[in-house]
Design a protein around this motif. Structure first.
Motif, short mmCIF file in Angstrom:
data_model
loop_
_atom_site.label_atom_id
_atom_site.label_comp_id
_atom_site.label_asym_id
_atom_site.label_seq_id
_atom_site.Cartn_x
_atom_site.Cartn_y
_atom_site.Cartn_z
N VAL A 69 78.97 102.03 23.46
CA VAL A 69 79.41 101.25 22.31
C VAL A 69 80.16 102.21 21.38
O VAL A 69 79.62 103.27 21.01
CB VAL A 69 78.23 100.59 21.57
CG1 VAL A 69 78.71 99.85 20.33
CG2 VAL A 69 77.48 99.65 22.51
N VAL A 71 82.81 102.59 17.86
CA VAL A 71 83.35 102.00 16.64
C VAL A 71 84.60 102.77 16.26
O VAL A 71 84.60 104.00 16.23
CB VAL A 71 82.32 102.06 15.48
CG1 VAL A 71 82.96 101.58 14.19
CG2 VAL A 71 81.11 101.23 15.80
N ILE A 95 84.14 98.23 18.81
CA ILE A 95 84.14 97.48 17.56
C ILE A 95 85.18 98.09 16.63
O ILE A 95 85.09 99.26 16.27
CB ILE A 95 82.75 97.54 16.89
CG1 ILE A 95 81.68 97.03 17.86
CG2 ILE A 95 82.75 96.77 15.58
CD1 ILE A 95 80.27 97.44 17.49
N ILE A 97 86.93 98.23 12.97
CA ILE A 97 86.65 97.97 11.55
C ILE A 97 87.95 98.20 10.79
O ILE A 97 88.59 99.24 10.93
CB ILE A 97 85.57 98.92 11.00
CG1 ILE A 97 84.28 98.87 11.82
CG2 ILE A 97 85.33 98.67 9.51
CD1 ILE A 97 83.50 97.58 11.72
N HIS A 126 85.92 93.52 12.79
CA HIS A 126 85.22 93.14 11.56
C HIS A 126 86.02 93.57 10.34
O HIS A 126 86.52 94.70 10.28
CB HIS A 126 83.83 93.79 11.50
CG HIS A 126 82.93 93.34 12.59
ND1 HIS A 126 82.18 92.19 12.52
CD2 HIS A 126 82.67 93.89 13.82
CE1 HIS A 126 81.49 92.05 13.63
NE2 HIS A 126 81.78 93.05 14.44
N LEU A 133 79.71 99.78 6.58
CA LEU A 133 79.89 99.20 7.91
C LEU A 133 78.93 98.05 8.16
O LEU A 133 77.73 98.17 7.89
CB LEU A 133 79.70 100.29 8.98
CG LEU A 133 80.68 101.46 8.89
CD1 LEU A 133 80.31 102.55 9.89
CD2 LEU A 133 82.11 100.98 9.11
N LEU A 135 77.17 97.03 10.51
CA LEU A 135 76.51 97.34 11.77
C LEU A 135 75.08 97.80 11.51
O LEU A 135 74.81 98.43 10.48
CB LEU A 135 77.27 98.44 12.52
CG LEU A 135 78.74 98.16 12.82
CD1 LEU A 135 79.42 99.42 13.32
CD2 LEU A 135 78.88 97.03 13.82
N ALA A 139 73.24 102.09 16.25
CA ALA A 139 73.75 101.05 17.15
C ALA A 139 74.90 101.49 18.04
O ALA A 139 75.27 100.77 18.96
CB ALA A 139 74.20 99.85 16.32
N VAL A 140 75.50 102.67 17.78
CA VAL A 140 76.69 103.06 18.53
C VAL A 140 76.56 104.47 19.10
O VAL A 140 75.84 105.31 18.58
CB VAL A 140 77.96 102.94 17.66
CG1 VAL A 140 78.14 101.53 17.13
CG2 VAL A 140 77.98 103.92 16.53
N GLU A 161 77.59 106.55 6.35
CA GLU A 161 77.62 105.37 7.21
C GLU A 161 77.77 105.76 8.68
O GLU A 161 77.13 105.18 9.55
CB GLU A 161 78.75 104.42 6.80
CG GLU A 161 78.41 103.57 5.61
CD GLU A 161 77.29 102.58 5.94
OE1 GLU A 161 77.57 101.49 6.45
OE2 GLU A 161 76.13 102.93 5.67
N VAL A 165 74.97 104.70 11.58
CA VAL A 165 75.20 103.82 12.74
C VAL A 165 75.15 104.54 14.07
O VAL A 165 74.97 103.90 15.11
CB VAL A 165 76.52 103.02 12.61
CG1 VAL A 165 76.53 102.19 11.34
CG2 VAL A 165 77.74 103.91 12.71
#
Length: 193
Positions: A69, A71, A95, A97, A126, A133, A135, A139-140, A161, A165
């Motif tokens: 994953v 970002v 993802i 941003i 997003h 963020l 998220l 998560a990444v 941030e 994440v």
């Protein structure tokens, strides 16, 4: 958000998103190649994803692997999102941003169009600033950014941030501006808090 820096950046990038610039223009293609994107990479994504806004190629050294994953902070039209999506494959996710609705509209249209009419499905976009963020924690696997962190008024918040994440052992690949010599005082002192 009433921060004048954010408003100026958002306005400028909205204009670029609506300008029609794309990798079909020789100058835009030349900028991307100068920053390390190969012709093959650029041909593998929608031309409208490349607007000549890069100052490097973070996907080249992010060591992205299938299933990860990722970002992309300040994803613009999706240039690095789509290149990362190919590297993480269908089991991975990228993802994007961005704080500019016009850029996100362009990125989403590029994903739907894909390359050769085949949509790019392992991406999502997003609307957010990179210092807040949308998220969850841890998560990444990797955060990438291409010439965007320098535009953020609160850089410590951006890095908090990023740390929040990233999963344990996650990594960061950033292309950004670096000064080779001090700025003249009239530029260095032109800070808008």
């Amino acid at each position: 958000m009433n921060n004048p820096v954010i408003q100026a950046v958002r306005s400028t990038y909205a204009s670029v998103a609506q300008s029609g610039l794309s990798g079909d223009h020789a100058g835009v293609q030349g900028v991307a190649e100068a920053f390390g994107y190969s012709r093959e990479e650029l041909a593998s994504i929608p031309a409208e994803a490349n607007m000549g806004l890069s100052c490097g190629n973070p996907t080249a050294y992010a060591s992205l692997r299938p299933g990860e994953v990722v970002v992309d902070l300040g994803c613009g039209g999706g240039l690095d999102v789509f290149l990362a999506a190919a590297k993480v494959g269908p089991s991975g996710r990228v993802i994007g941003i961005d704080m500019t609705p016009e850029m996100l509209a362009r990125a989403r249209a590029n994903a739907a169009k894909g390359n050769d009419g085949k949509p790019i499905t392992n991406v999502e976009f997003h609307l957010a600033t990179i210092d807040r963020l949308p998220l969850p924690d841890a998560a990444v696997d990797c955060v990438i950014s291409n010439c965007v962190i320098n535009l953020a008024p609160d850089k410590p918040a951006v890095f908090r941030e990023i740390a929040r994440v990233l999963r344990p052992g996650g990594r960061l690949a950033v292309s950004d501006l670096v000064l080779k010599k001090p700025l003249p005082a009239e530029i260095a002192d032109d800070y808008i808090p």
